[in-house]
Design a protein around this motif. Structure first.
Motif, PDB file in Angstrom:
ATOM      1  N   HIS A 150       0.842  -1.205   0.000  1.00 15.73           N
ATOM      2  CA  HIS A 150       0.000   0.000   0.000  1.00 15.73           C
ATOM      3  C   HIS A 150       0.878   1.257   0.000  1.00 15.73           C
ATOM      4  N   TRP A 151       1.776   1.316  -0.971  1.00 20.36           N
ATOM      5  CA  TRP A 151       2.769   2.394  -1.048  1.00 20.36           C
ATOM      6  C   TRP A 151       2.097   3.763  -1.127  1.00 20.36           C
ATOM      7  N   ASN A 152       2.629   4.710  -0.325  1.00 17.03           N
ATOM      8  CA  ASN A 152       2.146   6.098  -0.397  1.00 17.03           C
ATOM      9  C   ASN A 152       3.308   7.032  -0.108  1.00 17.03           C
ATOM     10  N   ASN A 153       3.033   8.297   0.084  1.00 17.62           N
ATOM     11  CA  ASN A 153       4.106   9.286   0.263  1.00 17.62           C
ATOM     12  C   ASN A 153       4.928   9.077   1.527  1.00 17.62           C
ATOM     13  N   PHE A 154       4.385   8.344   2.493  1.00 23.18           N
ATOM     14  CA  PHE A 154       5.099   8.120   3.753  1.00 23.18           C
ATOM     15  C   PHE A 154       5.860   6.792   3.759  1.00 23.18           C
ATOM     16  N   SER A 155       5.644   5.988   2.737  1.00 20.91           N
ATOM     17  CA  SER A 155       6.117   4.601   2.797  1.00 20.91           C
ATOM     18  C   SER A 155       7.636   4.473   2.862  1.00 20.91           C
ATOM     19  N   SER A 156       8.378   5.303   2.134  1.00 15.13           N
ATOM     20  CA  SER A 156       9.840   5.184   2.165  1.00 15.13           C
ATOM     21  C   SER A 156      10.383   5.311   3.581  1.00 15.13           C
ATOM     22  N   ASP A 157       9.933   6.311   4.317  1.00 15.95           N
ATOM     23  CA  ASP A 157      10.400   6.507   5.694  1.00 15.95           C
ATOM     24  C   ASP A 157       9.953   5.378   6.598  1.00 15.95           C
ATOM     25  N   ILE A 158       8.708   4.942   6.433  1.00 21.11           N
ATOM     26  CA  ILE A 158       8.192   3.861   7.278  1.00 21.11           C
ATOM     27  C   ILE A 158       8.946   2.563   7.008  1.00 21.11           C
ATOM     28  N   LEU A 159       9.171   2.255   5.747  1.00 15.02           N
ATOM     29  CA  LEU A 159       9.897   1.038   5.392  1.00 15.02           C
ATOM     30  C   LEU A 159      11.333   1.078   5.906  1.00 15.02           C
ATOM     31  N   ARG A 160      11.957   2.250   5.822  1.00 17.91           N
ATOM     32  CA  ARG A 160      13.327   2.382   6.313  1.00 17.91           C
ATOM     33  C   ARG A 160      13.387   2.082   7.811  1.00 17.91           C
ATOM     34  N   HIS A 161      12.423   2.591   8.565  1.00 23.43           N
ATOM     35  CA  HIS A 161      12.416   2.346  10.010  1.00 23.43           C
ATOM     36  C   HIS A 161      12.130   0.881  10.332  1.00 23.43           C
ATOM     37  N   TYR A 162      11.198   0.286   9.616  1.00 19.50           N
ATOM     38  CA  TYR A 162      10.949  -1.142   9.808  1.00 19.50           C
ATOM     39  C   TYR A 162      12.206  -1.951   9.500  1.00 19.50           C
ATOM     40  N   LEU A 163      12.885  -1.604   8.407  1.00 18.20           N
ATOM     41  CA  LEU A 163      14.099  -2.315   8.026  1.00 18.20           C
ATOM     42  C   LEU A 163      15.181  -2.153   9.081  1.00 18.20           C
ATOM     43  N   GLN A 164      15.322  -0.964   9.623  1.00 16.56           N
ATOM     44  CA  GLN A 164      16.316  -0.742  10.672  1.00 16.56           C
ATOM     45  C   GLN A 164      16.005  -1.570  11.908  1.00 16.56           C
ATOM     46  N   ILE A 165      14.733  -1.647  12.281  1.00 13.34           N
ATOM     47  CA  ILE A 165      14.340  -2.473  13.423  1.00 13.34           C
ATOM     48  C   ILE A 165      14.625  -3.938  13.133  1.00 13.34           C
ATOM     49  N   PHE A 166      14.271  -4.380  11.926  1.00 12.98           N
ATOM     50  CA  PHE A 166      14.511  -5.765  11.533  1.00 12.98           C
ATOM     51  C   PHE A 166      15.994  -6.121  11.656  1.00 12.98           C
ATOM     52  N   LEU A 167      16.867  -5.267  11.128  1.00 16.09           N
ATOM     53  CA  LEU A 167      18.295  -5.564  11.153  1.00 16.09           C
ATOM     54  C   LEU A 167      18.889  -5.446  12.550  1.00 16.09           C
ATOM     55  N   LEU A 168      18.356  -4.552  13.350  1.00 11.74           N
ATOM     56  CA  LEU A 168      18.812  -4.469  14.746  1.00 11.74           C
ATOM     57  C   LEU A 168      18.422  -5.725  15.518  1.00 11.74           C
ATOM     58  N   LYS A 169      17.212  -6.253  15.255  1.00 11.26           N
ATOM     59  CA  LYS A 169      16.808  -7.516  15.891  1.00 11.26           C
ATOM     60  C   LYS A 169      17.710  -8.653  15.409  1.00 11.26           C
ATOM     61  N   CYS A 170      18.044  -8.640  14.122  1.00 14.37           N
ATOM     62  CA  CYS A 170      18.956  -9.654  13.602  1.00 14.37           C
ATOM     63  C   CYS A 170      20.324  -9.549  14.272  1.00 14.37           C
ATOM     64  N   LYS A 171      20.801  -8.322  14.467  1.00 15.25           N
ATOM     65  CA  LYS A 171      22.074  -8.133  15.156  1.00 15.25           C
ATOM     66  C   LYS A 171      21.992  -8.652  16.589  1.00 15.25           C
ATOM     67  N   GLN A 172      20.889  -8.377  17.263  1.00 12.03           N
ATOM     68  CA  GLN A 172      20.699  -8.871  18.633  1.00 12.03           C
ATOM     69  C   GLN A 172      20.772 -10.393  18.669  1.00 12.03           C
ATOM     70  N   TYR A 173      20.073 -11.050  17.739  1.00 14.51           N
ATOM     71  CA  TYR A 173      20.099 -12.509  17.682  1.00 14.51           C
ATOM     72  C   TYR A 173      21.479 -13.018  17.301  1.00 14.51           C
ATOM     73  N   TYR A 174      22.120 -12.343  16.343  1.00 19.78           N
ATOM     74  CA  TYR A 174      23.439 -12.774  15.893  1.00 19.78           C
ATOM     75  C   TYR A 174      24.434 -12.753  17.047  1.00 19.78           C
ATOM     76  N   LEU A 175      24.415 -11.663  17.810  1.00 18.78           N
ATOM     77  CA  LEU A 175      25.345 -11.556  18.939  1.00 18.78           C
ATOM     78  C   LEU A 175      25.040 -12.611  19.994  1.00 18.78           C
ATOM     79  N   ARG A 176      23.769 -12.932  20.158  1.00 24.74           N
ATOM     80  CA  ARG A 176      23.387 -13.949  21.139  1.00 24.74           C
ATOM     81  C   ARG A 176      23.779 -15.339  20.662  1.00 24.74           C
TER      82      ARG A 176
END
Length: 298
Positions: A150-176
């Motif tokens: 449902h792409w709209n004018n806000f989607s780029s920023d929202i997707l970037r934040h979701y992606l950052q959270i996703f990768l931070l969770k991956c980093k948390q799991y990786y370190l564990r």
């Protein structure tokens, strides 16, 4: 020699070109907007995250074969050669994004070098997760997918934040998950990451440990000590391994001669380069090129 291994750019035919997400079921990708064919070894200029819900097949990354397990995530950095061989019961997601897309808001594209599974040839770029941990990541993927559809004018920023959270969770799991085997909780781990990032950026021109130590404002002996403690390899071995990996890539996806490859890697003596390559791989550059081309029928 046949067609060199292809390098693929981010697609430019949609407004989502800096970030794309695809659901994949079965052996092949059916989505016609996917940026490339995947039945031959290839590489990208962008980052790719492969999320395997049901694993079946194997994933070759820079000449190493890894089995695909269910509940796993594989990470690919720009320039890595890879090939995914899927079976019929495969199900998962692919996310692709540019370096600029991820670092845009923070004004620093190098934040991706702070993640242990990207741009880091000394660590395995794979997370095999428990069902509970994977479910948390899958929920983030589903949120990303909903916003992406449902792409709209806000989607780029929202997707970037979701992606950052996703990768931070991956980093948390990786370190564990890898705390013991890779000493990711060691206080000097970040220093070794800095060294790896420098090697990734400068290995063609800079071959000596003392030069990297100077860039990091420390002595070569201290740098070697921390690198050896964290990775099990000396700083010199890591530099040489990165050079040999690049040599393999040149041999496979270019028509450069051994002499030209030596020049590209800042070896003034091509015969010395050939001796080093054979010592590290067990094959001469020419024999390595021939065997890999036969393997993939290039």
């Amino acid at each position: 020699m046949g067609e060199p291994i292809k390098i693929y750019e981010m697609p430019t035919n949609t407004n989502q070109r800096a970030f794309q997400l695809y659901e994949v079921q079965g052996k092949t990708i059916q989505n016609t907007t996917y940026p490339h064919e995947t039945d031959r070894p290839h590489r990208h200029t962008y980052y790719e995250i492969c999320v395997f819900i049901t694993g079946a097949g194997k994933h070759e990354i820079d000449f190493e074969a890894h089995p695909i397990h269910s509940n796993s995530v594989h990470f690919l950095s720009p320039g890595q050669i890879h090939l995914i061989s899927r079976e019929n019961d495969y199900h998962g997601y692919l996310m692709v994004f540019s370096r600029e897309f991820y670092g845009l808001e923070q004004g620093n594209e190098d934040v991706l070098f702070q993640l242990p599974f990207f741009n880091n040839p000394t660590l395995v770029p794979i997370l095999n997760l428990t069902q509970a941990d994977f479910s948390e990541l899958l929920n983030l993927i589903l949120s990303l997918r909903k916003e992406y559809i449902h792409w709209n004018n806000f989607s780029s920023d929202i997707l970037r934040h979701y992606l950052q959270i996703f990768l931070l969770k991956c980093k948390q799991y990786y370190l564990r998950y890898f705390a013991d085997t890779n000493k990711t909780l060691d206080p000097h781990f970040s220093l070794v990451q800095q060294f790896n990032a420098l090697v990734e950026q400068r290995f063609r021109q800079v071959h000596q440990v003392q030069e990297y130590a100077s860039l990091m404002a420390m002595t070569p002996s201290l740098l070697n000590k921390h690198v050896k403690n964290i990775t099990g390899f000396t700083a010199g071995e890591i530099i040489l391994d990165r050079l040999m990996l690049q040599a393999k890539r040149y041999l496979i996806y270019t028509d450069l001669s051994n002499k030209e490859i030596a020049y590209q890697l800042n070896y003034p003596d091509p015969s010395y380069f050939s001796r080093i390559f054979k010592r590290k791989t067990g094959k001469s550059p020419s024999d390595f090129r021939k065997s890999e081309n036969e393997k993939y029928q290039l």
